[in-house]
Enzyme design. Structure first.
Site, mmCIF file in Angstrom:
data_model
loop_
_atom_site.group_PDB
_atom_site.id
_atom_site.type_symbol
_atom_site.label_atom_id
_atom_site.label_comp_id
_atom_site.label_asym_id
_atom_site.label_seq_id
_atom_site.Cartn_x
_atom_site.Cartn_y
_atom_site.Cartn_z
ATOM 1 N N ARG A 4 -6.702 -10.516 1.435
ATOM 2 C CA ARG A 4 -7.846 -10.027 0.671
ATOM 3 C C ARG A 4 -9.117 -10.624 1.267
ATOM 4 O O ARG A 4 -9.106 -11.753 1.781
ATOM 5 C CB ARG A 4 -7.755 -10.454 -0.793
ATOM 6 C CG ARG A 4 -6.832 -9.613 -1.649
ATOM 7 C CD ARG A 4 -7.376 -8.215 -1.903
ATOM 8 N NE ARG A 4 -6.459 -7.397 -2.693
ATOM 9 C CZ ARG A 4 -5.591 -6.523 -2.196
ATOM 10 N NH1 ARG A 4 -5.485 -6.335 -0.895
ATOM 11 N NH2 ARG A 4 -4.817 -5.809 -2.989
ATOM 12 N N HIS A 9 -9.831 -1.923 5.751
ATOM 13 C CA HIS A 9 -8.780 -2.092 4.727
ATOM 14 C C HIS A 9 -7.726 -0.984 4.920
ATOM 15 O O HIS A 9 -7.419 -0.236 3.994
ATOM 16 C CB HIS A 9 -9.359 -2.054 3.303
ATOM 17 C CG HIS A 9 -8.420 -2.685 2.291
ATOM 18 N ND1 HIS A 9 -8.854 -3.477 1.254
ATOM 19 C CD2 HIS A 9 -7.065 -2.634 2.169
ATOM 20 C CE1 HIS A 9 -7.815 -3.881 0.541
ATOM 21 N NE2 HIS A 9 -6.709 -3.376 1.086
HETATM 22 P P1 NDP Z 1 4.040 -11.487 -2.362
HETATM 23 O O1 NDP Z 1 3.655 -11.777 -3.774
HETATM 24 O O2 NDP Z 1 5.411 -10.962 -2.082
HETATM 25 O O3 NDP Z 1 3.855 -12.804 -1.476
HETATM 26 C C1 NDP Z 1 2.798 -13.683 -1.633
HETATM 27 C C2 NDP Z 1 3.065 -14.914 -0.788
HETATM 28 O O4 NDP Z 1 1.928 -15.782 -0.871
HETATM 29 C C3 NDP Z 1 4.271 -15.721 -1.290
HETATM 30 O O5 NDP Z 1 4.980 -16.254 -0.196
HETATM 31 C C4 NDP Z 1 3.605 -16.852 -2.077
HETATM 32 O O6 NDP Z 1 4.354 -18.051 -2.159
HETATM 33 C C5 NDP Z 1 2.362 -17.084 -1.236
HETATM 34 N N1 NDP Z 1 1.333 -17.790 -2.009
HETATM 35 C C6 NDP Z 1 0.705 -17.384 -3.130
HETATM 36 N N2 NDP Z 1 -0.161 -18.338 -3.548
HETATM 37 C C7 NDP Z 1 -0.049 -19.358 -2.681
HETATM 38 C C8 NDP Z 1 -0.649 -20.637 -2.584
HETATM 39 N N3 NDP Z 1 -1.544 -21.062 -3.476
HETATM 40 N N4 NDP Z 1 -0.284 -21.442 -1.570
HETATM 41 C C9 NDP Z 1 0.639 -21.034 -0.670
HETATM 42 N N5 NDP Z 1 1.254 -19.833 -0.696
HETATM 43 C C10 NDP Z 1 0.905 -19.007 -1.693
HETATM 44 O O7 NDP Z 1 2.929 -10.495 -1.799
HETATM 45 P P2 NDP Z 1 3.058 -9.438 -0.597
HETATM 46 O O8 NDP Z 1 3.644 -10.126 0.573
HETATM 47 O O9 NDP Z 1 3.705 -8.197 -1.069
HETATM 48 O O10 NDP Z 1 1.512 -9.095 -0.356
HETATM 49 C C11 NDP Z 1 0.588 -10.105 -0.029
HETATM 50 C C12 NDP Z 1 -0.833 -9.600 -0.160
HETATM 51 O O11 NDP Z 1 -1.152 -8.716 0.895
HETATM 52 C C13 NDP Z 1 -1.146 -8.773 -1.409
HETATM 53 O O12 NDP Z 1 -1.321 -9.596 -2.538
HETATM 54 C C14 NDP Z 1 -2.420 -8.062 -1.004
HETATM 55 O O13 NDP Z 1 -3.536 -8.862 -1.344
HETATM 56 C C15 NDP Z 1 -2.292 -7.957 0.509
HETATM 57 N N6 NDP Z 1 -2.127 -6.570 0.967
HETATM 58 C C16 NDP Z 1 -3.077 -6.033 1.791
HETATM 59 C C17 NDP Z 1 -2.934 -4.763 2.279
HETATM 60 C C18 NDP Z 1 -3.905 -4.197 3.251
HETATM 61 O O14 NDP Z 1 -3.819 -2.998 3.582
HETATM 62 N N7 NDP Z 1 -4.825 -4.994 3.768
HETATM 63 C C19 NDP Z 1 -1.788 -3.911 1.896
HETATM 64 C C20 NDP Z 1 -0.842 -4.584 1.045
HETATM 65 C C21 NDP Z 1 -1.026 -5.862 0.605
HETATM 66 P P3 NDP Z 1 5.815 -18.076 -2.845
HETATM 67 O O15 NDP Z 1 6.745 -17.420 -1.842
HETATM 68 O O16 NDP Z 1 6.110 -19.504 -2.996
HETATM 69 O O17 NDP Z 1 5.688 -17.303 -4.122
HETATM 70 C C1 OXD Z 2 -2.519 -3.355 -1.414
HETATM 71 C C2 OXD Z 2 -3.647 -2.954 -0.562
HETATM 72 O O1 OXD Z 2 -2.598 -4.374 -2.120
HETATM 73 O O2 OXD Z 2 -3.606 -1.839 -0.004
HETATM 74 O O3 OXD Z 2 -1.484 -2.660 -1.375
HETATM 75 O O4 OXD Z 2 -4.598 -3.708 -0.418
#
Ligand code: NDP
Ligand code: OXD
Length: 319
Positions: A234, A282
């Site tokens: 993000r 994005h």
């Molecule tokens: P998940 O919820 O599956 O994974 C999030 C990961 O981040 C987990 O490993 C989690 O740790 C880790 N995490 C969260 N908070 C912390 C912290 N404070 N310190 C360390 N690690 C942390 O999400 P996704 O993988 O599905 O997606 C990730 C992000 O990608 C979405 O939230 C979105 O913002 C972004 N995104 C962007 C897109 C784009 O087109 N640019 C498209 C899709 C998504 P733990 O494993 O311990 O829970």
């Molecule tokens: C998502 C994105 O969160 O597209 O899927 O940003």
């Protein structure tokens, strides 16, 4: 098991996306289901809201809402609605979206690893000059956020031969990938990272984490000549002015950025024209109706048959 007095209609509010392909996919997958689009004339009929960025307060007007489905992987934008109803909040975990993100991450890692922007500049100048070419195994990639997306990118990058580590809140066990977790292990993770990939969700803990203080802790002895930042998590994870300063001073030698705060990126931002900075709008991993709607409607059918919902946002963790 669904009871006869429960609301079953779907509200579709994918704002600012075009609702047409989403509506077509819903009608194709479940022609019997009542579908309301945008401002609903019959709020009490709605049991499920399929949304991207509805105006704050929209969902509070649905008295019989049973679940909210984010049409993307993140739900940070929904959690900022102070009137968000207290019903299950589901996000996307889908192989199509994951594959798209992995493609983008691998593309950016390889572009920096193989110095693609320098070759483009050389081509424009008709310059025939081979650049140094470290092996993938000599390049340390560090992935912040080892969730559904981070783990898939890690697996593919590791298969390409990169030396991959991941950082998450809790330990993640993955063959061939070094695992770091929690704030305590962040510095050790950064110290062994040449290419930093951010796939973190936006939470109070991660906001602004991609700052000069963090960039200064990345490895300085890597084969690429300095560290690189790649962010598709993000925009508010990053301090944009710090990225500009880090590129200008050589703290970072390049960046690939897909997300910004705010979006779109301001036309006057210096990032647009900085060397070795790649900007995408994005667009790393698009949500597509054809891929996401059929499994989402199956989830609703399972829920109505009494099964639990998967891929729930943990409201206390904010992701
Ligand atoms: P998940 O919820 O599956 O994974 C999030 C990961 O981040 C987990 O490993 C989690 O740790 C880790 N995490 C969260 N908070 C912390 C912290 N404070 N310190 C360390 N690690 C942390 O999400 P996704 O993988 O599905 O997606 C990730 C992000 O990608 C979405 O939230 C979105 O913002 C972004 N995104 C962007 C897109 C784009 O087109 N640019 C498209 C899709 C998504 P733990 O494993 O311990 O829970
Ligand atoms: C998502 C994105 O969160 O597209 O899927 O940003």
């Amino acid at each position: 098991m669904i009871r006869s007095n429960e609301a079953t209609a779907i509200l579709l509010a994918p704002h600012p996306w075009d609702p047409a392909p989403w509506a077509a996919a819903i009608r194709a997958a479940d022609p019997q289901r009542r579908l309301l689009i945008g401002a609903a004339p019959d709020p009490a009929a709605i049991g499920y809201a399929l949304v991207w960025k509805p105006p704050a307060g929209t969902l509070a007007q649905l008295p019989r809402l049973r679940a909210i489905f984010s049409l993307g992987a993140g739900a940070d934008h929904l959690l900022t609605d102070p009137a968000l109803p207290d019903v299950p909040l589901v996000r996307v975990v889908n192989p199509d979206l994951t594959q798209r993100m992995t493609e983008w991450v691998v593309l950016q890692v390889l572009a920096h690893h193989r110095q693609q922007q320098r070759y483009h500049r050389q081509q424009a100048a008709r310059l025939w000059k081979e650049l140094p070419q470290p092996a993938a195994s000599e390049v340390r990639v560090g992935i912040m956020g080892m969730g559904a997306l981070g783990r898939d990118s890690a697996e593919v990058l590791q298969r390409l031969g990169f030396d991959v580590a991941g950082w998450s809140r809790r330990p993640v066990a993955m063959a061939g990938v070094t695992s770091f977790h929690s704030a305590d292990q962040l510095d050790a993770f950064l110290a062994r990272t040449d290419i930093l990939v951010s796939l973190l969700p936006l939470t109070p803990e991660t906001r602004g984490i991609l700052s000069m203080a963090l960039f200064n802790k990345l490895a300085k002895d890597g084969k690429l000549g300095g560290p690189v930042l790649i962010n598709a998590g993000r925009g508010a994870l990053q301090v944009e002015a710090d990225i500009v300063a880090a590129i200008e001073t050589g703290v970072l030698i390049g960046a690939s950025l897909d997300v910004f705060a705010p979006e779109p990126l301001d036309p006057s931002s210096p990032l647009w024209t900085m060397p070795n900075v790649a900007i995408t709008p994005h667009a790393a991993a698009a949500s597509t109706a054809e891929a996401l709607i059929p499994p989402l409607l199956r989830q609703i059918a399972d829920f109505e048959a009494g099964k639990p919902l998967a891929n729930l946002i943990d409201r206390s963790a904010r992701y």
